[in-house]
Design an enzyme around this catalytic site. Structure first.
Site, PDB file in Angstrom:
ATOM      1  CG  HIS A   1      -2.180   0.744   1.208  1.00 33.80           C
ATOM      2  ND1 HIS A   1      -1.969   2.074   0.548  1.00 33.80           N
ATOM      3  CD2 HIS A   1      -2.988   1.590   2.585  1.00 33.80           C
ATOM      4  CE1 HIS A   1      -3.524   2.689   0.598  1.00 33.80           C
ATOM      5  NE2 HIS A   1      -3.793   2.240   1.792  1.00 33.80           N
TER       6      HIS A   1
ATOM      7  CG  HIS B   1      -4.457   0.190  -8.662  1.00 37.71           C
ATOM      8  ND1 HIS B   1      -5.670   0.301  -8.313  1.00 37.71           N
ATOM      9  CD2 HIS B   1      -3.349   1.475  -7.829  1.00 37.71           C
ATOM     10  CE1 HIS B   1      -5.787   1.258  -7.151  1.00 37.71           C
ATOM     11  NE2 HIS B   1      -5.014   1.668  -6.786  1.00 37.71           N
TER      12      HIS B   1
ATOM     13  CG  ASP C   1       2.929   3.896  -4.637  1.00 39.42           C
ATOM     14  OD1 ASP C   1       3.381   5.083  -4.026  1.00 39.42           O
ATOM     15  OD2 ASP C   1       2.002   2.986  -4.447  1.00 39.42           O
TER      16      ASP C   1
HETATM   17  N1  ACO Z   1       4.515  -7.210 -11.106  1.00 32.65           N
HETATM   18  C1  ACO Z   1       4.514  -8.278 -11.915  1.00 32.65           C
HETATM   19  N2  ACO Z   1       3.016  -8.534 -12.154  1.00 32.65           N
HETATM   20  C2  ACO Z   1       1.830  -7.986 -11.442  1.00 32.65           C
HETATM   21  C3  ACO Z   1       2.119  -6.868 -11.317  1.00 32.65           C
HETATM   22  C4  ACO Z   1       3.543  -6.454 -10.931  1.00 32.65           C
HETATM   23  N3  ACO Z   1       3.716  -5.240  -9.876  1.00 32.65           N
HETATM   24  N4  ACO Z   1       0.947  -6.729 -10.254  1.00 32.65           N
HETATM   25  C5  ACO Z   1       0.093  -7.986 -11.305  1.00 32.65           C
HETATM   26  N5  ACO Z   1       0.581  -8.446 -11.714  1.00 32.65           N
HETATM   27  C6  ACO Z   1       0.212  -9.706 -12.027  1.00 32.65           C
HETATM   28  C7  ACO Z   1       0.098 -11.078 -11.118  1.00 32.65           C
HETATM   29  O1  ACO Z   1       1.104 -11.849 -10.718  1.00 32.65           O
HETATM   30  C8  ACO Z   1      -1.263 -11.917 -12.149  1.00 32.65           C
HETATM   31  O2  ACO Z   1      -0.889 -12.006 -12.859  1.00 32.65           O
HETATM   32  P1  ACO Z   1      -1.043 -13.978 -13.249  1.00 32.65           P
HETATM   33  O3  ACO Z   1      -2.759 -13.557 -13.583  1.00 32.65           O
HETATM   34  O4  ACO Z   1       0.085 -14.910 -14.095  1.00 32.65           O
HETATM   35  O5  ACO Z   1      -1.421 -14.703 -11.742  1.00 32.65           O
HETATM   36  C9  ACO Z   1      -2.029 -10.893 -12.107  1.00 32.65           C
HETATM   37  O6  ACO Z   1      -0.979  -9.419 -12.748  1.00 32.65           O
HETATM   38  C10 ACO Z   1      -3.052 -10.048 -12.202  1.00 32.65           C
HETATM   39  O7  ACO Z   1      -2.935  -9.476 -10.415  1.00 32.65           O
HETATM   40  P2  ACO Z   1      -3.632  -9.939  -9.719  1.00 32.65           P
HETATM   41  O8  ACO Z   1      -2.369  -9.900  -8.073  1.00 32.65           O
HETATM   42  O9  ACO Z   1      -4.235 -10.660  -9.189  1.00 32.65           O
HETATM   43  O10 ACO Z   1      -3.845  -8.160  -9.001  1.00 32.65           O
HETATM   44  P3  ACO Z   1      -4.530  -7.307  -7.515  1.00 32.65           P
HETATM   45  O11 ACO Z   1      -5.700  -6.597  -8.021  1.00 32.65           O
HETATM   46  O12 ACO Z   1      -4.255  -8.917  -6.536  1.00 32.65           O
HETATM   47  O13 ACO Z   1      -2.824  -6.260  -6.884  1.00 32.65           O
HETATM   48  C11 ACO Z   1      -1.524  -4.395  -6.892  1.00 32.65           C
HETATM   49  C12 ACO Z   1      -3.613  -5.518  -7.202  1.00 32.65           C
HETATM   50  C13 ACO Z   1      -1.398  -5.582  -5.091  1.00 32.65           C
HETATM   51  C14 ACO Z   1      -0.904  -3.317  -6.209  1.00 32.65           C
HETATM   52  C15 ACO Z   1      -0.867  -5.616  -7.261  1.00 32.65           C
HETATM   53  O14 ACO Z   1      -0.452  -5.028  -9.095  1.00 32.65           O
HETATM   54  C16 ACO Z   1       1.209  -5.432  -6.884  1.00 32.65           C
HETATM   55  O15 ACO Z   1       1.047  -5.956  -5.854  1.00 32.65           O
HETATM   56  N6  ACO Z   1       1.532  -4.203  -7.583  1.00 32.65           N
HETATM   57  C17 ACO Z   1       3.128  -4.258  -7.063  1.00 32.65           C
HETATM   58  C18 ACO Z   1       3.363  -3.292  -6.093  1.00 32.65           C
HETATM   59  C19 ACO Z   1       2.312  -1.836  -6.151  1.00 32.65           C
HETATM   60  O16 ACO Z   1       3.153  -0.946  -6.922  1.00 32.65           O
HETATM   61  N7  ACO Z   1       1.645  -1.163  -4.437  1.00 32.65           N
HETATM   62  C20 ACO Z   1       0.825   0.317  -4.877  1.00 32.65           C
HETATM   63  C21 ACO Z   1      -0.879  -0.113  -5.114  1.00 32.65           C
HETATM   64  S1  ACO Z   1      -1.113   1.742  -5.628  1.00 32.65           S
HETATM   65  C22 ACO Z   1      -1.178   2.489  -3.724  1.00 32.65           C
HETATM   66  O17 ACO Z   1      -1.479   1.384  -2.800  1.00 32.65           O
HETATM   67  C23 ACO Z   1      -1.195   3.493  -3.854  1.00 32.65           C
END
Ligand code: ACO
Length: 445
Positions: free
Chosen positions: A284, A323, A380
Protein backbone atom coordinates in the site's frame (compact mmCIF):
# COMPACT_ATOMS: atom_id res chain seq x y z
CA UNK A 1 -37.52 -1.99 -4.25
CA UNK A 2 -38.30 0.57 -1.59
CA UNK A 3 -39.09 4.18 -2.54
CA UNK A 4 -35.87 5.29 -0.85
CA UNK A 5 -33.76 2.93 -2.87
CA UNK A 6 -35.51 3.86 -6.10
CA UNK A 7 -34.79 7.52 -5.30
CA UNK A 8 -31.15 6.82 -4.47
CA UNK A 9 -30.79 4.92 -7.71
CA UNK A 10 -32.23 7.73 -9.78
CA UNK A 11 -30.10 10.42 -8.14
CA UNK A 12 -26.93 8.34 -8.03
CA UNK A 13 -27.31 7.31 -11.67
CA UNK A 14 -26.62 3.72 -10.63
CA UNK A 15 -27.08 1.08 -13.30
CA UNK A 16 -29.85 -0.94 -11.68
CA UNK A 17 -33.32 -0.58 -13.17
CA UNK A 18 -36.34 -0.97 -10.90
CA UNK A 19 -37.33 -4.62 -10.78
CA UNK A 20 -33.87 -6.01 -11.53
CA UNK A 21 -33.38 -9.27 -9.76
CA UNK A 22 -31.20 -12.35 -9.59
CA UNK A 23 -32.63 -15.87 -9.55
CA UNK A 24 -30.47 -18.47 -7.87
CA UNK A 25 -31.20 -22.19 -7.89
CA UNK A 26 -29.68 -24.30 -5.14
CA UNK A 27 -28.91 -27.59 -6.87
CA UNK A 28 -28.63 -29.34 -3.51
CA UNK A 29 -32.35 -28.83 -2.84
CA UNK A 30 -33.79 -27.71 -6.19
CA UNK A 31 -35.11 -24.54 -4.47
CA UNK A 32 -35.02 -21.23 -6.32
CA UNK A 33 -34.56 -17.81 -4.70
CA UNK A 34 -35.00 -14.35 -6.11
CA UNK A 35 -32.79 -11.54 -4.88
CA UNK A 36 -33.15 -7.86 -5.59
CA UNK A 37 -30.34 -6.21 -7.56
CA UNK A 38 -29.85 -2.59 -6.52
CA UNK A 39 -27.02 -0.28 -7.50
CA UNK A 40 -25.26 -3.15 -9.26
CA UNK A 41 -25.13 -5.28 -6.13
CA UNK A 42 -26.98 -8.07 -4.37
CA UNK A 43 -27.09 -8.22 -0.60
CA UNK A 44 -24.76 -10.89 0.81
CA UNK A 45 -27.26 -11.36 3.67
CA UNK A 46 -29.91 -12.53 1.17
CA UNK A 47 -27.84 -15.66 0.64
CA UNK A 48 -28.35 -16.61 4.27
CA UNK A 49 -31.87 -17.78 3.35
CA UNK A 50 -30.37 -20.54 1.20
CA UNK A 51 -30.35 -23.58 3.46
CA UNK A 52 -30.36 -27.34 3.04
CA UNK A 53 -32.25 -27.84 6.30
CA UNK A 54 -33.97 -25.81 9.01
CA UNK A 55 -30.90 -25.90 11.29
CA UNK A 56 -28.45 -25.03 8.48
CA UNK A 57 -26.69 -21.67 9.13
CA UNK A 58 -27.29 -20.61 5.51
CA UNK A 59 -25.01 -19.82 2.60
CA UNK A 60 -22.20 -17.29 3.03
CA UNK A 61 -20.14 -15.51 0.40
CA UNK A 62 -16.35 -15.98 0.56
CA UNK A 63 -14.25 -13.01 -0.58
CA UNK A 64 -10.68 -12.81 0.78
CA UNK A 65 -9.32 -9.30 0.23
CA UNK A 66 -12.92 -8.13 -0.34
CA UNK A 67 -12.20 -7.86 -4.07
CA UNK A 68 -15.85 -8.05 -5.07
CA UNK A 69 -17.62 -6.82 -1.96
CA UNK A 70 -19.04 -3.33 -1.49
CA UNK A 71 -18.87 -2.59 2.24
CA UNK A 72 -20.41 0.89 2.28
CA UNK A 73 -22.10 3.57 0.23
CA UNK A 74 -19.78 6.49 -0.31
CA UNK A 75 -19.85 9.81 -2.14
CA UNK A 76 -16.30 10.90 -1.27
CA UNK A 77 -14.24 9.76 -4.24
CA UNK A 78 -14.80 7.83 -7.43
CA UNK A 79 -12.29 5.80 -9.43
CA UNK A 80 -13.07 5.00 -13.07
CA UNK A 81 -10.87 1.90 -13.07
CA UNK A 82 -11.28 0.99 -16.73
CA UNK A 83 -10.82 4.47 -18.15
CA UNK A 84 -8.24 5.59 -15.55
CA UNK A 85 -10.03 8.54 -13.93
CA UNK A 86 -10.32 9.82 -10.37
CA UNK A 87 -12.84 12.31 -8.98
CA UNK A 88 -13.19 13.84 -5.53
CA UNK A 89 -16.86 14.63 -4.83
CA UNK A 90 -17.39 14.40 -8.60
CA UNK A 91 -14.64 16.86 -9.57
CA UNK A 92 -11.90 15.39 -11.81
CA UNK A 93 -8.51 15.19 -10.13
CA UNK A 94 -6.79 17.12 -12.96
CA UNK A 95 -9.07 20.13 -12.39
CA UNK A 96 -8.33 20.08 -8.67
CA UNK A 97 -4.59 19.87 -9.34
CA UNK A 98 -4.80 22.75 -11.83
CA UNK A 99 -7.04 25.15 -9.90
CA UNK A 100 -7.29 24.17 -6.24
CA UNK A 101 -4.91 23.54 -3.36
CA UNK A 102 -4.60 20.79 -0.76
CA UNK A 103 -6.44 22.54 2.08
CA UNK A 104 -9.39 23.42 -0.15
CA UNK A 105 -9.47 19.81 -1.38
CA UNK A 106 -9.38 18.57 2.24
CA UNK A 107 -12.45 20.72 2.97
CA UNK A 108 -14.17 19.44 -0.17
CA UNK A 109 -13.56 15.82 0.82
CA UNK A 110 -14.69 16.25 4.41
CA UNK A 111 -17.67 18.57 3.96
CA UNK A 112 -18.78 17.47 0.51
CA UNK A 113 -18.70 20.85 -1.24
CA UNK A 114 -16.16 23.47 -2.27
CA UNK A 115 -15.97 26.09 0.50
CA UNK A 116 -17.24 29.62 0.01
CA UNK A 117 -14.58 32.30 0.44
CA UNK A 118 -15.51 32.79 4.12
CA UNK A 119 -15.59 29.06 4.78
CA UNK A 120 -12.23 28.66 3.05
CA UNK A 121 -10.55 31.48 4.97
CA UNK A 122 -11.90 30.21 8.26
CA UNK A 123 -10.80 26.63 7.49
CA UNK A 124 -7.27 27.68 6.52
CA UNK A 125 -7.06 29.86 9.63
CA UNK A 126 -8.16 27.02 11.88
CA UNK A 127 -5.81 24.45 10.36
CA UNK A 128 -2.91 26.93 10.44
CA UNK A 129 -3.56 27.72 14.11
CA UNK A 130 -3.69 24.10 15.25
CA UNK A 131 -0.33 22.99 13.87
CA UNK A 132 1.46 23.10 17.23
CA UNK A 133 1.53 19.91 19.26
CA UNK A 134 1.54 19.61 23.05
CA UNK A 135 5.10 19.82 24.39
CA UNK A 136 4.70 16.38 25.95
CA UNK A 137 4.51 14.93 22.42
CA UNK A 138 8.07 16.12 21.97
CA UNK A 139 9.13 14.22 25.10
CA UNK A 140 7.28 11.23 23.79
CA UNK A 141 9.19 11.47 20.50
CA UNK A 142 12.51 11.76 22.35
CA UNK A 143 11.88 8.28 23.70
CA UNK A 144 12.38 6.66 20.31
CA UNK A 145 15.74 5.21 19.32
CA UNK A 146 17.87 7.52 17.16
CA UNK A 147 17.30 5.28 14.12
CA UNK A 148 13.56 4.72 14.62
CA UNK A 149 11.58 4.54 11.37
CA UNK A 150 9.66 7.84 10.98
CA UNK A 151 6.49 6.01 9.92
CA UNK A 152 6.58 3.97 13.14
CA UNK A 153 7.05 7.20 15.09
CA UNK A 154 4.13 8.81 13.25
CA UNK A 155 1.94 5.78 13.91
CA UNK A 156 2.64 5.89 17.63
CA UNK A 157 2.30 9.66 17.96
CA UNK A 158 -1.02 9.87 16.07
CA UNK A 159 -2.32 7.13 18.37
CA UNK A 160 -1.09 9.16 21.34
CA UNK A 161 -3.07 12.23 20.18
CA UNK A 162 -6.28 10.55 21.34
CA UNK A 163 -5.01 10.78 24.92
CA UNK A 164 -4.51 14.56 24.53
CA UNK A 165 -8.04 15.11 23.20
CA UNK A 166 -10.32 12.74 25.15
CA UNK A 167 -13.32 14.92 24.17
CA UNK A 168 -12.99 13.40 20.68
CA UNK A 169 -14.70 10.30 22.11
CA UNK A 170 -17.94 12.26 21.77
CA UNK A 171 -18.22 11.04 18.23
CA UNK A 172 -21.84 12.19 17.80
CA UNK A 173 -20.87 15.78 18.60
CA UNK A 174 -20.44 17.73 15.32
CA UNK A 175 -18.11 20.28 16.89
CA UNK A 176 -15.81 17.58 18.27
CA UNK A 177 -15.73 15.86 14.88
CA UNK A 178 -14.80 19.10 13.21
CA UNK A 179 -12.07 19.82 15.77
CA UNK A 180 -10.61 16.33 15.31
CA UNK A 181 -10.51 16.94 11.53
CA UNK A 182 -8.80 20.31 11.99
CA UNK A 183 -6.32 18.97 14.54
CA UNK A 184 -5.41 15.84 12.60
CA UNK A 185 -4.86 17.71 9.32
CA UNK A 186 -2.95 20.48 11.12
CA UNK A 187 -0.74 18.31 13.31
CA UNK A 188 0.14 15.51 10.92
CA UNK A 189 2.90 17.53 9.16
CA UNK A 190 4.28 18.62 12.55
CA UNK A 191 4.45 15.05 13.83
CA UNK A 192 5.96 13.89 10.52
CA UNK A 193 8.61 16.62 10.53
CA UNK A 194 9.48 15.96 14.20
CA UNK A 195 9.92 12.26 13.38
CA UNK A 196 12.25 13.18 10.51
CA UNK A 197 14.31 15.63 12.58
CA UNK A 198 14.57 13.07 15.37
CA UNK A 199 16.07 10.53 12.99
CA UNK A 200 18.77 13.08 12.06
CA UNK A 201 19.39 14.20 15.64
CA UNK A 202 18.33 17.73 14.67
CA UNK A 203 16.28 20.09 16.86
CA UNK A 204 12.59 20.21 16.04
CA UNK A 205 11.39 23.24 14.09
CA UNK A 206 8.13 24.79 15.25
CA UNK A 207 5.41 25.66 12.74
CA UNK A 208 5.53 29.02 10.96
CA UNK A 209 1.97 30.32 10.64
CA UNK A 210 2.94 32.77 7.91
CA UNK A 211 3.71 29.97 5.48
CA UNK A 212 1.34 27.84 3.43
CA UNK A 213 0.49 24.28 4.51
CA UNK A 214 3.23 22.74 2.34
CA UNK A 215 5.59 25.71 2.77
CA UNK A 216 5.39 25.28 6.54
CA UNK A 217 5.98 21.54 6.23
CA UNK A 218 9.14 22.17 4.17
CA UNK A 219 10.16 24.71 6.85
CA UNK A 220 9.73 22.14 9.64
CA UNK A 221 11.72 19.57 7.64
CA UNK A 222 14.59 21.63 6.31
CA UNK A 223 15.08 24.87 8.27
CA UNK A 224 18.57 25.17 9.70
CA UNK A 225 20.13 28.33 11.14
CA UNK A 226 18.43 30.87 8.88
CA UNK A 227 16.13 33.38 10.62
CA UNK A 228 13.23 32.57 8.30
CA UNK A 229 12.83 29.64 5.96
CA UNK A 230 11.66 30.61 2.48
CA UNK A 231 10.33 27.71 0.44
CA UNK A 232 10.84 27.67 -3.33
CA UNK A 233 7.33 28.32 -4.72
CA UNK A 234 7.83 25.61 -7.40
CA UNK A 235 8.65 23.01 -4.75
CA UNK A 236 5.82 24.23 -2.51
CA UNK A 237 3.35 23.91 -5.40
CA UNK A 238 4.64 20.49 -6.55
CA UNK A 239 4.26 19.20 -2.99
CA UNK A 240 0.77 20.66 -2.81
CA UNK A 241 -0.17 18.80 -6.01
CA UNK A 242 1.28 15.58 -4.57
CA UNK A 243 -0.84 16.12 -1.46
CA UNK A 244 -3.98 16.63 -3.59
CA UNK A 245 -3.22 13.42 -5.52
CA UNK A 246 -2.83 11.40 -2.33
CA UNK A 247 -5.81 12.81 -0.43
CA UNK A 248 -8.33 10.05 -1.05
CA UNK A 249 -8.82 6.92 -3.09
CA UNK A 250 -12.17 5.34 -2.17
CA UNK A 251 -12.16 2.00 -0.35
CA UNK A 252 -8.45 1.18 -0.33
CA UNK A 253 -6.77 -0.87 2.41
CA UNK A 254 -6.25 2.06 4.82
CA UNK A 255 -9.66 3.71 4.27
CA UNK A 256 -11.32 0.35 4.83
CA UNK A 257 -9.22 -0.05 8.00
CA UNK A 258 -10.30 3.38 9.27
CA UNK A 259 -13.91 2.34 8.74
CA UNK A 260 -13.33 -1.05 10.38
CA UNK A 261 -11.69 0.45 13.46
CA UNK A 262 -14.26 3.27 13.50
CA UNK A 263 -17.10 0.76 13.38
CA UNK A 264 -16.41 -0.09 17.01
CA UNK A 265 -17.23 3.62 17.71
CA UNK A 266 -13.75 4.47 18.87
CA UNK A 267 -12.51 8.10 18.64
CA UNK A 268 -11.29 9.43 15.25
CA UNK A 269 -7.62 9.69 16.32
CA UNK A 270 -7.61 5.97 17.07
CA UNK A 271 -9.51 5.10 13.89
CA UNK A 272 -7.03 7.10 11.81
CA UNK A 273 -4.11 5.43 13.56
CA UNK A 274 -5.51 2.24 12.04
CA UNK A 275 -5.26 3.91 8.63
CA UNK A 276 -1.63 4.89 9.25
CA UNK A 277 -0.86 1.28 10.24
CA UNK A 278 -2.46 -0.11 7.08
CA UNK A 279 -0.60 2.40 4.94
CA UNK A 280 2.73 1.26 6.41
CA UNK A 281 2.75 -1.98 4.38
CA UNK A 282 4.76 -2.39 1.12
CA UNK A 283 1.69 -3.28 -0.93
CA UNK A 284 0.00 0.00 0.00
CA UNK A 285 1.83 3.15 1.14
CA UNK A 286 5.24 1.54 1.23
CA UNK A 287 5.25 0.69 -2.48
CA UNK A 288 7.16 3.79 -3.60
CA UNK A 289 10.07 2.90 -1.31
CA UNK A 290 10.19 -0.46 -3.03
CA UNK A 291 10.06 1.30 -6.41
CA UNK A 292 13.16 3.34 -5.59
CA UNK A 293 14.95 0.26 -4.25
CA UNK A 294 13.97 -1.61 -7.43
CA UNK A 295 15.27 1.22 -9.66
CA UNK A 296 18.52 1.36 -7.67
CA UNK A 297 18.92 -2.40 -8.03
CA UNK A 298 18.38 -2.18 -11.79
CA UNK A 299 21.16 0.42 -11.79
CA UNK A 300 21.08 1.54 -15.43
CA UNK A 301 18.79 1.63 -18.45
CA UNK A 302 20.82 -1.18 -20.10
CA UNK A 303 19.71 -3.60 -17.39
CA UNK A 304 16.01 -2.91 -17.94
CA UNK A 305 15.37 -5.75 -20.47
CA UNK A 306 16.91 -8.36 -18.12
CA UNK A 307 14.88 -7.05 -15.22
CA UNK A 308 11.67 -7.27 -17.24
CA UNK A 309 12.48 -10.87 -18.14
CA UNK A 310 12.80 -11.56 -14.40
CA UNK A 311 9.34 -10.04 -13.83
CA UNK A 312 7.83 -12.14 -16.60
CA UNK A 313 9.45 -15.30 -15.22
CA UNK A 314 7.87 -14.56 -11.88
CA UNK A 315 11.22 -13.91 -10.15
CA UNK A 316 10.58 -10.21 -9.68
CA UNK A 317 7.59 -7.98 -9.05
CA UNK A 318 7.43 -4.69 -10.87
CA UNK A 319 6.77 -2.35 -7.98
CA UNK A 320 4.67 0.70 -8.86
CA UNK A 321 2.84 -1.23 -11.54
CA UNK A 322 -0.63 -2.74 -11.34
CA UNK A 323 -3.62 -1.80 -9.26
CA UNK A 324 -6.65 -3.59 -7.83
CA UNK A 325 -9.02 -1.04 -9.36
CA UNK A 326 -7.20 0.79 -12.18
CA UNK A 327 -6.97 -1.33 -15.27
CA UNK A 328 -5.56 1.63 -17.14
CA UNK A 329 -2.95 4.36 -16.54
CA UNK A 330 -3.36 5.74 -13.01
CA UNK A 331 -4.23 9.44 -13.64
CA UNK A 332 -2.16 10.41 -10.60
CA UNK A 333 1.00 8.94 -12.17
CA UNK A 334 0.45 11.13 -15.24
CA UNK A 335 -0.02 14.32 -13.18
CA UNK A 336 3.11 13.61 -11.10
CA UNK A 337 5.15 13.26 -14.28
CA UNK A 338 4.07 16.76 -15.32
CA UNK A 339 5.76 18.16 -12.20
CA UNK A 340 9.00 16.17 -12.15
CA UNK A 341 10.95 18.42 -14.54
CA UNK A 342 9.85 21.53 -12.64
CA UNK A 343 11.07 20.11 -9.34
CA UNK A 344 14.38 18.98 -10.83
CA UNK A 345 14.82 22.49 -12.20
CA UNK A 346 14.03 24.06 -8.81
CA UNK A 347 16.37 21.78 -6.86
CA UNK A 348 19.05 21.70 -9.56
CA UNK A 349 19.23 17.93 -9.17
CA UNK A 350 19.47 15.22 -11.77
CA UNK A 351 17.93 11.91 -10.88
CA UNK A 352 19.34 8.97 -12.88
CA UNK A 353 16.53 6.78 -11.49
CA UNK A 354 14.09 8.81 -13.58
CA UNK A 355 15.72 7.59 -16.81
CA UNK A 356 15.48 3.99 -15.63
CA UNK A 357 11.83 4.48 -14.64
CA UNK A 358 10.97 5.96 -18.03
CA UNK A 359 12.74 3.16 -19.89
CA UNK A 360 10.97 0.55 -17.75
CA UNK A 361 7.60 2.14 -18.42
CA UNK A 362 8.23 2.45 -22.17
CA UNK A 363 9.22 -1.19 -22.52
CA UNK A 364 6.52 -2.53 -20.20
CA UNK A 365 3.77 -0.68 -22.06
CA UNK A 366 5.03 -2.33 -25.21
CA UNK A 367 5.02 -5.82 -23.77
CA UNK A 368 2.11 -8.24 -23.85
CA UNK A 369 2.82 -9.56 -20.35
CA UNK A 370 1.86 -6.14 -18.97
CA UNK A 371 -0.77 -5.08 -21.50
CA UNK A 372 -2.63 -8.42 -21.31
CA UNK A 373 -2.81 -8.13 -17.52
CA UNK A 374 -3.67 -4.43 -17.75
CA UNK A 375 -0.65 -3.50 -15.65
CA UNK A 376 0.12 0.21 -15.89
CA UNK A 377 2.11 2.60 -13.69
CA UNK A 378 0.32 3.50 -10.47
CA UNK A 379 0.87 6.65 -8.39
CA UNK A 380 3.87 5.10 -6.67
CA UNK A 381 5.87 4.50 -9.81
CA UNK A 382 6.87 8.17 -10.02
CA UNK A 383 6.09 9.51 -6.53
CA UNK A 384 9.34 8.12 -5.08
CA UNK A 385 11.36 9.70 -7.86
CA UNK A 386 9.78 13.11 -7.26
CA UNK A 387 10.20 12.83 -3.47
CA UNK A 388 13.89 12.09 -4.05
CA UNK A 389 14.09 15.21 -6.20
CA UNK A 390 12.49 17.14 -3.32
CA UNK A 391 15.32 15.88 -1.02
CA UNK A 392 12.91 13.75 0.96
CA UNK A 393 14.72 10.63 2.22
CA UNK A 394 13.30 7.21 1.32
CA UNK A 395 12.23 6.30 4.85
CA UNK A 396 9.94 9.37 4.81
CA UNK A 397 8.01 8.36 1.67
CA UNK A 398 5.18 6.56 3.45
CA UNK A 399 4.94 9.44 5.90
CA UNK A 400 4.57 11.78 2.91
CA UNK A 401 1.57 9.71 1.88
CA UNK A 402 0.00 9.63 5.34
CA UNK A 403 -0.04 13.43 5.71
CA UNK A 404 -2.49 14.19 2.86
CA UNK A 405 -4.40 10.92 3.18
CA UNK A 406 -5.49 12.10 6.63
CA UNK A 407 -8.17 14.29 5.00
CA UNK A 408 -9.49 11.31 3.03
CA UNK A 409 -9.53 9.11 6.12
CA UNK A 410 -11.36 11.81 8.04
CA UNK A 411 -13.92 12.20 5.22
CA UNK A 412 -14.45 8.42 5.11
CA UNK A 413 -14.75 8.24 8.91
CA UNK A 414 -17.28 11.11 9.09
CA UNK A 415 -19.36 9.64 6.28
CA UNK A 416 -19.35 6.26 8.01
CA UNK A 417 -20.40 7.77 11.34
CA UNK A 418 -23.41 9.33 9.57
CA UNK A 419 -24.27 6.15 7.67
CA UNK A 420 -27.54 4.56 8.74
CA UNK A 421 -26.05 1.19 7.74
CA UNK A 422 -23.15 1.61 10.21
CA UNK A 423 -22.60 -1.52 12.26
CA UNK A 424 -19.53 -3.10 13.75
CA UNK A 425 -17.40 -4.81 11.10
CA UNK A 426 -17.37 -8.44 11.97
CA UNK A 427 -16.71 -10.79 9.04
CA UNK A 428 -17.29 -14.52 8.99
CA UNK A 429 -14.80 -17.31 8.29
CA UNK A 430 -14.60 -20.77 6.82
CA UNK A 431 -13.31 -22.66 9.81
CA UNK A 432 -10.58 -25.14 8.84
CA UNK A 433 -9.29 -26.15 12.27
CA UNK A 434 -9.86 -29.09 14.61
CA UNK A 435 -13.10 -29.59 16.56
CA UNK A 436 -13.73 -31.27 19.90
CA UNK A 437 -10.01 -31.65 20.63
CA UNK A 438 -9.07 -32.51 24.22
CA UNK A 439 -6.55 -30.63 26.34
CA UNK A 440 -3.38 -32.70 26.85
CA UNK A 441 -1.38 -32.04 30.05
CA UNK A 442 2.13 -30.72 29.29
CA UNK A 443 3.95 -33.79 30.60
CA UNK A 444 1.97 -36.03 28.24
CA UNK A 445 2.68 -34.14 25.00
N1 ACO B 1 4.44 -6.98 -11.43
C1 ACO B 1 4.32 -8.14 -12.10
N2 ACO B 1 3.17 -8.81 -12.23
C2 ACO B 1 2.08 -8.29 -11.60
C3 ACO B 1 2.14 -7.08 -10.88
C4 ACO B 1 3.37 -6.43 -10.81
N3 ACO B 1 3.50 -5.29 -10.14
N4 ACO B 1 0.92 -6.80 -10.38
C5 ACO B 1 0.13 -7.78 -10.77
N5 ACO B 1 0.82 -8.70 -11.52
C6 ACO B 1 0.30 -9.89 -12.18
C7 ACO B 1 0.00 -10.98 -11.15
O1 ACO B 1 1.13 -11.82 -10.97
C8 ACO B 1 -1.14 -11.68 -11.82
O2 ACO B 1 -0.62 -12.46 -12.86
P1 ACO B 1 -1.22 -13.93 -13.17
O3 ACO B 1 -2.63 -13.66 -13.64
O4 ACO B 1 -0.33 -14.49 -14.19
O5 ACO B 1 -1.18 -14.67 -11.86
C9 ACO B 1 -1.93 -10.56 -12.48
O6 ACO B 1 -0.96 -9.53 -12.74
C10 ACO B 1 -3.05 -10.01 -11.61
O7 ACO B 1 -2.49 -9.50 -10.40
P2 ACO B 1 -3.09 -9.62 -8.93
O8 ACO B 1 -1.97 -9.88 -7.95
O9 ACO B 1 -4.26 -10.57 -8.93
O10 ACO B 1 -3.65 -8.17 -8.71
P3 ACO B 1 -4.16 -7.59 -7.34
O11 ACO B 1 -5.32 -6.73 -7.67
O12 ACO B 1 -4.38 -8.64 -6.30
O13 ACO B 1 -2.92 -6.74 -6.84
C11 ACO B 1 -1.43 -4.97 -6.45
C12 ACO B 1 -2.82 -5.38 -6.97
C13 ACO B 1 -1.22 -5.49 -5.00
C14 ACO B 1 -1.33 -3.44 -6.40
C15 ACO B 1 -0.36 -5.57 -7.39
O14 ACO B 1 -0.55 -5.10 -8.71
C16 ACO B 1 1.05 -5.29 -6.92
O15 ACO B 1 1.58 -6.03 -6.08
N6 ACO B 1 1.70 -4.21 -7.45
C17 ACO B 1 3.00 -3.82 -7.00
C18 ACO B 1 2.90 -3.11 -5.68
C19 ACO B 1 2.40 -1.69 -5.85
O16 ACO B 1 2.82 -0.95 -6.74
N7 ACO B 1 1.50 -1.29 -4.94
C20 ACO B 1 0.94 0.06 -4.92
C21 ACO B 1 -0.50 0.06 -5.26
S1 ACO B 1 -1.13 1.70 -5.35
C22 ACO B 1 -1.27 2.20 -3.73
O17 ACO B 1 -1.45 1.47 -2.80
C23 ACO B 1 -1.22 3.61 -3.48
Amino acid sequence: MSTDKAQATENGEAQAVQGDSLTVTDNRTGESYEFEITEGTVSAMDFRQIKVSEDDFGLMTHDPGLSNTSHCRSSVSYIGGEEGTLEYRGIPIDQLCDYSNYLEVAYLLIYGHLPTEDEYNDWVYQVTHHTFVHENIKDFMHGFRHDADPMGMLLASVGALSTFYPEAREIQNEHERHMAAVRLIAKMPTLAAFAYRHSLGLPYVYPDNELSYTGNFLNMLFKMSEAKYEPDPRVERALDVLFILHADHEQNCSAATVRTVGSSLTDPYTAITGGVAALYGPLHGGANIQVVEMLERIGSTENVPDFLEGVKNGNERMMGFGHRVYKNYDPRARIIQDHIEEVLEATGKQNPLLDIARELEKRALDDEYFTDRKLYPNVDFYSGVIYEALNIPTEMFTVMFAIPRTSGWMAQWMEWMNDEELRIVRPRQIYTGARDADYVPINER
